[in-house]
Design an enzyme around this catalytic site. Structure first.
Site, short mmCIF file in Angstrom:
data_model
loop_
_atom_site.label_atom_id
_atom_site.label_comp_id
_atom_site.label_asym_id
_atom_site.label_seq_id
_atom_site.Cartn_x
_atom_site.Cartn_y
_atom_site.Cartn_z
N PHE A 1 41.38 -35.41 21.98
CA PHE A 1 41.90 -36.90 22.11
C PHE A 1 41.90 -37.48 23.76
CE2 PHE A 1 45.40 -33.95 22.33
CZ PHE A 1 46.04 -34.13 23.65
N ARG B 1 63.09 -36.36 31.85
CA ARG B 1 62.26 -35.85 30.80
C ARG B 1 63.06 -36.09 29.46
NH1 ARG B 1 56.84 -34.64 30.80
NH2 ARG B 1 57.24 -33.00 29.16
N THR C 1 57.11 -35.20 23.72
CA THR C 1 55.90 -35.75 23.83
C THR C 1 55.42 -36.46 22.48
OG1 THR C 1 55.22 -34.14 25.19
CG2 THR C 1 53.52 -35.22 24.36
N ARG D 1 61.30 -42.25 24.04
CA ARG D 1 59.74 -42.16 23.31
C ARG D 1 60.23 -42.23 21.65
NH1 ARG D 1 57.12 -37.24 26.63
NH2 ARG D 1 55.70 -38.64 27.99
N HIS E 1 55.74 -42.07 30.87
CA HIS E 1 55.15 -40.56 31.27
C HIS E 1 56.21 -40.18 32.38
CE1 HIS E 1 53.16 -37.61 33.47
NE2 HIS E 1 53.38 -38.12 34.70
N1 UDP Z 1 49.02 -36.70 23.95
C1 UDP Z 1 48.59 -37.09 22.77
N2 UDP Z 1 48.36 -36.07 21.86
C2 UDP Z 1 48.78 -34.75 22.00
C3 UDP Z 1 49.31 -34.44 23.41
C4 UDP Z 1 49.34 -35.32 24.32
O1 UDP Z 1 48.06 -38.08 22.51
O2 UDP Z 1 48.74 -33.70 21.17
C5 UDP Z 1 49.34 -37.69 24.90
C6 UDP Z 1 50.57 -38.20 25.08
O3 UDP Z 1 50.34 -39.66 25.34
C7 UDP Z 1 51.17 -37.51 26.21
C8 UDP Z 1 49.95 -37.31 27.16
O4 UDP Z 1 48.85 -37.23 26.22
O5 UDP Z 1 52.36 -38.17 26.80
C9 UDP Z 1 50.19 -36.13 28.19
O6 UDP Z 1 50.45 -34.91 27.61
P1 UDP Z 1 51.35 -34.03 27.94
O7 UDP Z 1 51.29 -32.53 27.42
O8 UDP Z 1 51.17 -33.98 29.37
O9 UDP Z 1 53.03 -34.43 27.38
P2 UDP Z 1 54.18 -35.14 28.35
O10 UDP Z 1 54.08 -34.40 29.70
O11 UDP Z 1 53.54 -36.67 28.68
O12 UDP Z 1 55.35 -35.14 27.46
MG MG Z 2 52.81 -33.95 30.88
#
Ligand code: UDP
Ligand code: MG
Length: 167
Positions: free
Chosen positions: A58, A91, A97, A108, A125
């Site tokens: 993705f 967080r 996420t 979220r 984020h």
């Molecule tokens: N993301 C996604 N699919 C996934 C994992 C992540 O679309 O399976 C996107 C989502 O927008 C996420 C960003 O990628 O906020 C960054 O991923 P991360 O694992 O760092 O999560 P975060 O720290 O934002 O919770």
């Molecule tokens: Mg992250």
């Protein structure tokens, strides 16, 4: 322990007019905002920000998402929050996420969605640990844009270069 955390209100958050709402939610943390600005996100900045996800299926869509190409909003709002346990607090208010797994009381959980192609549009984020926060804040902000001294700085002599000024 006082910490800094990078917060981005992503293009879906801006498009859905959630800025005020998200800032209100984050204000529950009682943290201090020490930097804030609107940013037009270049491909380089987006790819550097999400470097840990390079190679994921993705990734390209994620870069388009952060750059606002999926929402016709070519900007994000970037902020630095500072204070006691800032990362954990933000967080927690942000939620998981995956917006479908995020508790419905979180940002979220309230406003995120998963697109048909599988990108988590999760409106915000928040840096995930101190090392990431430092890397990300240095990526998004210059020292003079932050009103407190977060990290060690150095003096550099800027070569003569043209820049925009008020006429
Ligand atoms: N993301 C996604 N699919 C996934 C994992 C992540 O679309 O399976 C996107 C989502 O927008 C996420 C960003 O990628 O906020 C960054 O991923 P991360 O694992 O760092 O999560 P975060 O720290 O934002 O919770
Ligand atoms: Mg992250």
């Amino acid at each position: 322990m006082n910490q800094a955390v990078l917060i981005l209100i992503k293009p879906d958050g801006l498009k859905k007019s959630l800025t005020g709402n998200i800032l209100t939610r984050l204000s529950e943390s009682k943290l201090e905002i020490v930097a804030a600005k609107m940013v037009r996100v270049s491909k380089e900045l987006a790819e550097e920000h999400y470097q840990h996800l390079k190679g994921k299926p993705f990734f390209n869509e994620l870069i388009k998402y952060l750059r606002g190409e999926l929402h016709d909003r070519r900007k994000v709002m970037a902020l630095v929050y500072w204070g006691e346990d800032a990362i954990e607090k933000c967080r927690e208010l942000a939620g998981s996420t995956n917006p479908e797994e995020a508790e419905s009381t979180t940002i979220r959980g309230s406003y995120g969605r998963i697109t048909t192609i599988g990108v988590y549009e999760n409106v915000i984020h928040a840096s995930s640990n101190e090392a990431e926060a430092e890397r990300e804040i240095k990526l998004w902000f210059m020292p003079e844009e932050i009103i407190v001294d977060l990290y060690v700085t150095t003096q550099v002599l800027e070569k003569e270069r043209k820049k925009k000024a008020w006429a």
